[in-house]
Design a protein around this motif. Structure first.
Motif, PDB file in Angstrom:
ATOM      1  N   THR A 121       0.700  -1.303   0.122  1.00 46.11           N
ATOM      2  CA  THR A 121      -0.001   0.075  -0.011  1.00 46.11           C
ATOM      3  C   THR A 121       0.994   1.169   0.045  1.00 46.11           C
ATOM      4  OG1 THR A 121      -1.879  -0.948   1.199  1.00 46.11           O
ATOM      5  CG2 THR A 121      -1.721   1.244   1.331  1.00 46.11           C
ATOM      6  N   LEU A 122       1.644   1.368   0.743  1.00 48.70           N
ATOM      7  CA  LEU A 122       2.707   2.731   0.898  1.00 48.70           C
ATOM      8  C   LEU A 122       3.856   2.370  -0.353  1.00 48.70           C
ATOM      9  CD1 LEU A 122       3.761   2.858   4.508  1.00 48.70           C
ATOM     10  CD2 LEU A 122       2.003   4.074   3.545  1.00 48.70           C
ATOM     11  N   ILE A 123       4.437   1.365  -0.668  1.00 51.36           N
ATOM     12  CA  ILE A 123       4.909   1.419  -2.005  1.00 51.36           C
ATOM     13  C   ILE A 123       4.399   1.867  -3.072  1.00 51.36           C
ATOM     14  CG2 ILE A 123       6.218  -0.084  -3.615  1.00 51.36           C
ATOM     15  CD1 ILE A 123       7.107  -1.769  -1.317  1.00 51.36           C
ATOM     16  N   SER A 124       3.111   1.351  -3.412  1.00 52.99           N
ATOM     17  CA  SER A 124       2.308   2.032  -4.400  1.00 52.99           C
ATOM     18  C   SER A 124       1.855   3.455  -4.481  1.00 52.99           C
ATOM     19  CB  SER A 124       0.746   1.162  -4.470  1.00 52.99           C
ATOM     20  OG  SER A 124       1.121  -0.242  -4.656  1.00 52.99           O
ATOM     21  N   PHE A 125       1.611   3.861  -3.030  1.00 49.74           N
ATOM     22  CA  PHE A 125       1.421   5.223  -2.918  1.00 49.74           C
ATOM     23  C   PHE A 125       2.695   5.910  -3.419  1.00 49.74           C
ATOM     24  CE2 PHE A 125       1.558   9.175  -0.649  1.00 49.74           C
ATOM     25  CZ  PHE A 125       0.373   9.750  -0.791  1.00 49.74           C
ATOM     26  N   MET A 126       3.772   5.653  -2.807  1.00 50.57           N
ATOM     27  CA  MET A 126       5.172   6.244  -3.260  1.00 50.57           C
ATOM     28  C   MET A 126       5.195   6.334  -4.740  1.00 50.57           C
ATOM     29  SD  MET A 126       7.850   4.558  -0.458  1.00 50.57           S
ATOM     30  CE  MET A 126       7.518   5.001   1.236  1.00 50.57           C
ATOM     31  N   LEU A 127       5.011   5.179  -5.444  1.00 43.71           N
ATOM     32  CA  LEU A 127       5.344   5.295  -6.897  1.00 43.71           C
ATOM     33  C   LEU A 127       4.434   6.274  -7.813  1.00 43.71           C
ATOM     34  CD1 LEU A 127       5.939   1.437  -7.569  1.00 43.71           C
ATOM     35  CD2 LEU A 127       7.551   3.298  -7.584  1.00 43.71           C
ATOM     36  N   SER A 128       3.084   6.043  -7.256  1.00 41.27           N
ATOM     37  CA  SER A 128       2.055   6.900  -7.671  1.00 41.27           C
ATOM     38  C   SER A 128       2.309   8.479  -7.580  1.00 41.27           C
ATOM     39  CB  SER A 128       0.771   6.793  -7.232  1.00 41.27           C
ATOM     40  OG  SER A 128       0.426   7.109  -5.871  1.00 41.27           O
ATOM     41  N   GLU A 147      13.272   6.681  -6.932  1.00 42.91           N
ATOM     42  CA  GLU A 147      11.997   5.966  -7.763  1.00 42.91           C
ATOM     43  C   GLU A 147      12.809   4.700  -8.082  1.00 42.91           C
ATOM     44  OE1 GLU A 147       9.209   7.625 -11.160  1.00 42.91           O
ATOM     45  OE2 GLU A 147      11.436   7.384 -11.836  1.00 42.91           O
ATOM     46  N   LYS A 148      13.836   4.582  -8.364  1.00 38.19           N
ATOM     47  CA  LYS A 148      14.387   3.178  -8.697  1.00 38.19           C
ATOM     48  C   LYS A 148      14.544   2.266  -7.504  1.00 38.19           C
ATOM     49  CE  LYS A 148      16.046   1.822 -11.989  1.00 38.19           C
ATOM     50  NZ  LYS A 148      15.374   0.887 -12.985  1.00 38.19           N
ATOM     51  N   VAL A 149      14.910   2.807  -6.421  1.00 40.90           N
ATOM     52  CA  VAL A 149      14.756   1.725  -5.164  1.00 40.90           C
ATOM     53  C   VAL A 149      13.378   1.389  -4.934  1.00 40.90           C
ATOM     54  CG1 VAL A 149      15.291   1.973  -2.553  1.00 40.90           C
ATOM     55  CG2 VAL A 149      16.623   2.895  -4.119  1.00 40.90           C
ATOM     56  N   ILE A 150      12.390   2.337  -5.006  1.00 39.73           N
ATOM     57  CA  ILE A 150      11.059   1.712  -4.891  1.00 39.73           C
ATOM     58  C   ILE A 150      10.596   0.901  -5.896  1.00 39.73           C
ATOM     59  CG2 ILE A 150       8.583   2.662  -4.275  1.00 39.73           C
ATOM     60  CD1 ILE A 150       9.783   5.467  -3.427  1.00 39.73           C
TER      61      ILE A 150
END
Length: 369
Positions: A121-128, A147-150
């Motif tokens: 959930t948090l990873i998807s929020f970060m990417l968006s 961005e690459k790390v995520i």
């Protein structure tokens, strides 16, 4: 059960949403799609293929679209009866072989478990969110690295869920390298950040990536002068290009045994020298050692997940700091509320998974096998 066909109107709307309505011949596409669905139903009814799965005709449509989009790049394509029949057979072959008969691997963790879904959930929020907040920071390389790390974190989750535990652990190696750079650049002064960017230019020149050869020669002159400042020889050039920026980013003279490499340089400078054993093991897997072939699935599933969690704990504050600086108060408030709710659970889950991993290893060490 017969395959439920999409109507022509539905298919047309799909093409419009994909912005490819004018790129494929619609009537031919629908005919191939229809005939492929009918053929698959025939194969099921006559027990040529044995499956109790519900046939997803949207997937069949996607294979059909893929075939026709590929042909649009070819010249002089004539959609005669032979070509249409051939395309129907290809769509059927691909759907049956890839979707129905493909070997499925099974992971230790489930997509819908909070062990995975909370973190995702948090990873998807970060990417968006990153593409939006980086608009204000177009020239900040830290956003690119973050961005690459995520993305690598998401990739690890996908691999763990699919049952590719060693591949996930190997991917952590790349993620770990990137997070080390990110951790240093997030704390360094402008001089350190500028040095990192300049060493990217050195890398381009080293690989003949500078079109202006006079400029490339001047870069090499500069590079050799910088190396001379640190009593480095020509044989050290690649190491200096990759890690020499650390001289400006951190106080290397205070790092015992500092070297221009990852283990004794970058990793230690990032404060993560205690991960060297994990990194070494991940490197063995990446280089196809026997550890890759004879690995224990459960061990590497848990090891991958724990290392992913720990990397996430280090990278998440960097994202949060950048995010709250670049959004308005309303978005900041919403994010911090969501973050606080999920981070508590994520920390609890991490401790639970860590204890399971320790118990698993203890049991294995006492096992006669």
């Amino acid at each position: 059960m017969k395959t439920i066909l999409l109507s022509k109107e539905h298919v047309l709307k799909t093409l419009e949403n994909l912005k490819i309505k004018d790129k494929v011949p619609f009537e031919i596409l629908y005919r191939i799609y229809f005939d492929a669905c009918s053929t698959i139903d025939y194969l099921k009814d006559n027990k040529v293929i044995a499956t109790y799965q519900i046939i997803n005709s949207l997937v069949i449509l996607n294979y059909t679209i893929g075939e026709l989009l590929y042909l649009q790049d070819k010249k002089d394509v004539v959609y005669d009866e032979n070509l249409i029949a051939n395309l129907v057979n290809r769509v059927v072959d691909k759907f049956v072989t890839i979707e129905l008969f493909s070997i499925k691997t099974h992971g230790l963790y489930a997509k819908y478990s909070p062990v995975i879904s909370n973190l995702m959930t948090l990873i998807s929020f970060m990417l968006s969110s990153l593409p939006l907040i980086r608009l204000k920071n177009k020239n900040d390389v830290r956003f690119d690295i973050l961005e690459k790390v995520i993305f690598l974190a998401k990739c690890m989750i996908d691999l763990i869920l699919a049952g590719f535990e060693t591949e996930a652990f190997s991917t952590w190696r790349t993620m770990h390298e990137s997070e080390c750079i990110l951790l240093i650049l997030s704390k360094t002064e402008k001089e350190g950040l500028d040095a990192y960017l300049r060493h990217m230019v050195y890398s381009l020149a080293f690989r003949n990536g500078i079109q202006d050869k006079a400029k490339q020669d001047a870069i090499f002159v500069e590079l050799k002068e910088k190396m001379k400042e640190h009593d480095l020889k020509s044989k050290d050039m690649k190491k200096f290009i990759e890690y020499g920026w650390l001289y400006k980013a951190v106080e290397t003279d205070k790092i015992e045994g500092f070297k221009l490499n990852f283990r004794n340089g970058l990793e230690v400078a990032a404060g993560l020298g205690n991960y060297s054993k994990w990194y070494e093991m991940s490197s063995e897997i990446a280089h196809s050692s026997p550890l890759l072939i004879f690995s224990r699935k459960e061990y590497f599933a848990r090891a991958s997940l724990l290392n992913l969690y720990e990397s996430f704990f280090r990278v998440e504050p960097i994202f949060t700091n950048l995010y709250i600086k670049n959004v308005d108060e309303a978005n900041k408030k919403r994010y911090l509320e969501m973050r606080n709710a999920y981070m508590h659970d994520i920390n609890v889950i991490y401790e639970e998974e860590r204890n399971k991993f320790l118990s698993y290893n203890k049991a294995k060490s006492h096992s006669p096998s």
